[in-house]
Design a protein around this motif. Sequence first.
Motif, PDB file in Angstrom:
ATOM      1  N   PHE C  99       0.817  -1.219   0.000  1.00 35.21           N
ATOM      2  CA  PHE C  99       0.000   0.000   0.000  1.00 35.21           C
ATOM      3  C   PHE C  99       0.849   1.267   0.000  1.00 35.21           C
ATOM      4  CE2 PHE C  99      -2.703  -3.226   2.116  1.00 35.21           C
ATOM      5  CZ  PHE C  99      -3.692  -3.290   1.149  1.00 35.21           C
ATOM      6  N   ASN C 101       3.421   3.758  -1.977  1.00 32.61           N
ATOM      7  CA  ASN C 101       4.013   4.161  -3.247  1.00 32.61           C
ATOM      8  C   ASN C 101       5.068   5.207  -2.927  1.00 32.61           C
ATOM      9  OD1 ASN C 101       4.759   5.308  -5.647  1.00 32.61           O
ATOM     10  ND2 ASN C 101       2.726   5.164  -6.547  1.00 32.61           N
ATOM     11  N   GLN C 102       6.309   4.791  -2.885  1.00 32.58           N
ATOM     12  CA  GLN C 102       7.356   5.712  -2.446  1.00 32.58           C
ATOM     13  C   GLN C 102       7.525   6.892  -3.397  1.00 32.58           C
ATOM     14  OE1 GLN C 102      10.170   2.346  -0.342  1.00 32.58           O
ATOM     15  NE2 GLN C 102      10.902   4.414  -0.565  1.00 32.58           N
ATOM     16  N   GLU C 103       7.105   6.730  -4.635  1.00 31.51           N
ATOM     17  CA  GLU C 103       7.219   7.794  -5.624  1.00 31.51           C
ATOM     18  C   GLU C 103       6.153   8.893  -5.435  1.00 31.51           C
ATOM     19  OE1 GLU C 103       8.156   4.782  -6.237  1.00 31.51           O
ATOM     20  OE2 GLU C 103      10.153   5.212  -6.975  1.00 31.51           O
ATOM     21  N   ALA C 104       5.170   8.634  -4.574  1.00 33.19           N
ATOM     22  CA  ALA C 104       4.060   9.582  -4.443  1.00 33.19           C
ATOM     23  C   ALA C 104       4.546  10.950  -3.982  1.00 33.19           C
ATOM     24  CB  ALA C 104       3.016   9.033  -3.469  1.00 33.19           C
ATOM     25  N   SER C 105       3.872  11.986  -4.480  1.00 35.00           N
ATOM     26  CA  SER C 105       4.097  13.368  -4.028  1.00 35.00           C
ATOM     27  C   SER C 105       5.562  13.761  -4.035  1.00 35.00           C
ATOM     28  CB  SER C 105       3.501  13.553  -2.621  1.00 35.00           C
ATOM     29  OG  SER C 105       2.115  13.306  -2.634  1.00 35.00           O
ATOM     30  N   LEU C 108       7.758  11.195  -1.482  1.00 37.76           N
ATOM     31  CA  LEU C 108       7.523  11.237  -0.033  1.00 37.76           C
ATOM     32  C   LEU C 108       6.675  10.075   0.485  1.00 37.76           C
ATOM     33  CD1 LEU C 108       6.889  15.054   0.516  1.00 37.76           C
ATOM     34  CD2 LEU C 108       8.953  13.741   1.024  1.00 37.76           C
ATOM     35  N   GLY C 109       6.365   9.116  -0.348  1.00 37.08           N
ATOM     36  CA  GLY C 109       5.460   8.039   0.051  1.00 37.08           C
ATOM     37  C   GLY C 109       5.939   7.245   1.258  1.00 37.08           C
ATOM     38  N   LEU C 111       6.707   8.276   3.965  1.00 36.61           N
ATOM     39  CA  LEU C 111       6.100   8.858   5.170  1.00 36.61           C
ATOM     40  C   LEU C 111       4.723   8.284   5.466  1.00 36.61           C
ATOM     41  CD1 LEU C 111       7.134  12.581   4.611  1.00 36.61           C
ATOM     42  CD2 LEU C 111       8.137  10.966   6.236  1.00 36.61           C
ATOM     43  N   ASP C 112       4.135   7.572   4.543  1.00 38.30           N
ATOM     44  CA  ASP C 112       2.813   6.977   4.781  1.00 38.30           C
ATOM     45  C   ASP C 112       2.878   5.801   5.749  1.00 38.30           C
ATOM     46  OD1 ASP C 112       2.313   8.749   2.750  1.00 38.30           O
ATOM     47  OD2 ASP C 112       1.224   7.350   1.489  1.00 38.30           O
ATOM     48  N   PHE C 114       5.600   5.478   8.252  1.00 37.28           N
ATOM     49  CA  PHE C 114       6.711   5.714   9.190  1.00 37.28           C
ATOM     50  C   PHE C 114       6.214   5.816  10.635  1.00 37.28           C
ATOM     51  CE2 PHE C 114       9.658   9.241  10.872  1.00 37.28           C
ATOM     52  CZ  PHE C 114      10.570   8.336  11.385  1.00 37.28           C
ATOM     53  N   MET C 136      15.418   9.583 -10.073  1.00 40.25           N
ATOM     54  CA  MET C 136      14.660  10.119  -8.959  1.00 40.25           C
ATOM     55  C   MET C 136      14.900   9.225  -7.752  1.00 40.25           C
ATOM     56  SD  MET C 136      12.511  12.278  -7.683  1.00 40.25           S
ATOM     57  CE  MET C 136      11.564  12.282  -6.152  1.00 40.25           C
TER      58      MET C 136
END
Lengths: 387, 387, 387
Positions: C99, C101-105, C108-109, C111-112, C114, C136
Amino acid sequence: MSTTPEFRFTFTSHAQHTDLSSAHLTAEDMGLPADIAIECKLQTLRGGKQQGSKVITLTVGDKVLRVVPTRAMAILDVTRDALRYGWDSPITEVVHPSFINQEASGGLGWLDGFNEMLARCGYQWAGHPGEDREQMLTLHGRIQNTPADDVVLIVEQEPPYRVTLKGRVDEKRFKSTNFELETELSLTPDEPYVHIKDTLNNLSSYDNTFQAIYHNNFGTPILEQGATLHVAGTQVSPFNDYATQGLHEWNQMPAPTEDFDEMVFNVLPLADEDGMSHALLKNAAGDAGIEVSWASNTLPVLTIWKNTDTLEQGYVVGIEPGTSFAYNRKHQRHLGLVPTIRGKSSKTFQVRFGLFNERADVDASQAKIDALQLTPMLLSNNPLVQL
Amino acid sequence: MSTTPEFRFTFTSHAQHTDLSSAHLTAEDMGLPADIAIECKLQTLRGGKQQGSKVITLTVGDKVLRVVPTRAMAILDVTRDALRYGWDSPITEVVHPSFINQEASGGLGWLDGFNEMLARCGYQWAGHPGEDREQMLTLHGRIQNTPADDVVLIVEQEPPYRVTLKGRVDEKRFKSTNFELETELSLTPDEPYVHIKDTLNNLSSYDNTFQAIYHNNFGTPILEQGATLHVAGTQVSPFNDYATQGLHEWNQMPAPTEDFDEMVFNVLPLADEDGMSHALLKNAAGDAGIEVSWASNTLPVLTIWKNTDTLEQGYVVGIEPGTSFAYNRKHQRHLGLVPTIRGKSSKTFQVRFGLFNERADVDASQAKIDALQLTPMLLSNNPLVQL
Amino acid sequence: MSTTPEFRFTFTSHAQHTDLSSAHLTAEDMGLPADIAIECKLQTLRGGKQQGSKVITLTVGDKVLRVVPTRAMAILDVTRDALRYGWDSPITEVVHPSFINQEASGGLGWLDGFNEMLARCGYQWAGHPGEDREQMLTLHGRIQNTPADDVVLIVEQEPPYRVTLKGRVDEKRFKSTNFELETELSLTPDEPYVHIKDTLNNLSSYDNTFQAIYHNNFGTPILEQGATLHVAGTQVSPFNDYATQGLHEWNQMPAPTEDFDEMVFNVLPLADEDGMSHALLKNAAGDAGIEVSWASNTLPVLTIWKNTDTLEQGYVVGIEPGTSFAYNRKHQRHLGLVPTIRGKSSKTFQVRFGLFNERADVDASQAKIDALQLTPMLLSNNPLVQL
């Protein structure tokens, strides 16, 4: 419509509320004579990023295939007698798509799971990542990281006891893509062939473009120093400047070579009278080889991916028939390699693997290919696309 | 605090270590008289990208709802007697969020799973993808691709036997978002209504902005040539230049139309004395319709998404009350449509669906709406935002 | 090779076809005397985004650890007697990587999900998101959102009854990364220490760069107004301009402070004669503390993450030894903080947590640290990197 009596077994079907975690079917379970060497197992993998991945191990005669329904019915590898067809990727897990982010690192996430003998690239696009028409295309498209539904085994109960494994893979995005791919793999106990027949259905009322590359990959033991590639064609050219320096020996295979990285060659192949093109990779001794044949009507071009780097890095050659080369889609329109699929219509892709472990078969394959090459293939120094 | 005796059943609860794969509850299981038509089933889907998706099928009187806890308690569709409310998306799977990448293709991944009658957009942002304040906002926000926890069924054991289905959905990112959404859906056997009451809790100590759009979508059989939309408002304007050309017949529905694509209209709706706004989509004969009502205090604006393209492409009209229109957030600040939720506070969103299958109900709904329209609605040719 | 008899138990192993959903092992199950306080439970979480997450709860003497194999063997928290080491993140779920997605925003994913006491950052890169060399890099690297394989408990059956929990985590991408991380956590009933020993194996034939940050995080009750941080070093400097204003009290902890956000400080730590560096966070009364010690040869620098914002926002201090600071990788080459791991070689990282609940232990730790500080630490006003 076949009237041959069939055994039919469903591993996964949403419609039938079926999804097996494990299964084991013997010839007798399939209603076959007990001495017919046909067997099928399904296993669910656990641990790491293969959590939830499924592998179907299909024994048919002297051939054992491992198929991954959770990765678009990919063929992980095939063994015929002691000879393995496939390769050793540094990716050792059968990665479940839920752990793949294809958008990662500029569209390279596909590489996190790449280790199959047959990986499908497509079908909205294939090839290298990058922007095309304001859309980011990720490496090799979306299909390979999609689990299949309607995974069904069919075994004919009369000679030659054809075994067929089917699975359906959807590639859909509201307003842009409405594809369903019906994959079909079949073989018999006595023949050295594995047949792939995929049907791409565009369910939309509108025409769409598509691309497909059948990324077929082979390493040791067939690939070795002195192994050679044989394909009949009108032209071969380097994919990029780096490959230009290896063009003169594009079909000669070196030992694992440090810093080789990859050289990619674009081939315009010839087809036989049945419309089939053929490529043969044979070992140095010439007594074992893999023949890849494909229907040229829908797969008109061929990419040779010569990745003869170190064993740890992935020592492998790709024999990849496609609608298109491996360039990003934006480079292929002017080459005429971004075909259209009409609304509510289908395209069929046929690929056949010849698993040869005897010199006679290898020689026959090479002779067949040589016979197609009536005039010498042009070796062009100029990449089709200037990157 | 209700003192009505209740039956309470937990499908999923982390705290209670409960997560059912399947369930079937009859009226008797719920302690109700056996002749009360209330029933509930939970099913886990398998195969393809719906692996692990759950669907709760809730029968209450003559209404059957399908709710998807793994997709933020979305309503897949509702059937009342033979009449289905919902639509036929080309996305036929109930896609599990683990197979969705919302960042794909410039933020359009949400479209890979879109097929519900009620899909929630929000809550940190809703609307179209694009950069806003150095952050990439993906289409329609994150909530819809989030599985729910604390999924609980509550059935009152006295008339009118209200049935309530709750689920909690978190939208959290360290340092930026600390939202928990409590969704609640309720209905009774005898009424033609489905009530949605969502509570957005900002658990942070800080104020935050938010957006919500209730993306309610209806296709055949209500949507058909000659179907009409009825809504009381002060103004309707086209979303963009393309919609401008259809403004004069924005509320008249055509048959499925090739190359129609979508026209979107921004409506400033009027509310009744209870603060409720209403929109009615009725069929050509006027004997069936869907009424969408909503509390205008938190959902002040209305988007009409007229997507009357071919059946295969998705023939559907969206009636979408929201805090905001469907533009990217960056375009809505100056419109005053990026509201604030205070730290440690809540916002409530109420939407009601009237499932009308008799002319009298349809007529009454239309009369109620007409009565609100004291002066004619302004048809403005100018999109609120120049894209 | 230890000759101590061992109890060995496998929770997850692809090779052994083992993956337990739950387990409970008592001292007797492990062949230990019944009065030895060692116990181990495995639990699979359900609901929301923690669907499929696993937590191992390990009791060893007066210490209870919660370890998350599905998140790279992270330590969620540790309790010693009544004292909890860890923190209260607004992220309350143990989020499953499928669940995330590290590429998000913009990367910053991470942080979802952490919320751990020990979260590993690395190993291809760590630090802040952003482009580096046309790639990236997402926040803090990929390892933490990777489930482990080969999760094994080992309990020595003789005093001091050392308990070891191992897990292997792969970080691989064809052609770029071929890392396997062997994590190891160990402790004994009588000692106040938890030992981490991670081995990073570069299976490639080629050298590669790597980065690691051990993101160790502590909140209440140790963190409170008047809590102090003690570390011996040659220099501390602010991460950025904002932290400059807090440099003079970088090691003094305030109460939860609205709008504090975070101040980050870069420390060049000193090591003792065994090559170990130490940092102590002690409470205001000085009768409880957490000592973080680490082998400075592979983790030469220390980040202090002072995030003393409100309790709801996450009141927490990070004590983070690393190969590198928290800047994006592109900023750290000229600092010499992008080390190389040779092909087919390994790097070992050692971190020890001292869980002190008595004044004497706290005092001894502080004295040990003070003794290393022979000359005063330089407080530099200048960030090492101008962002």
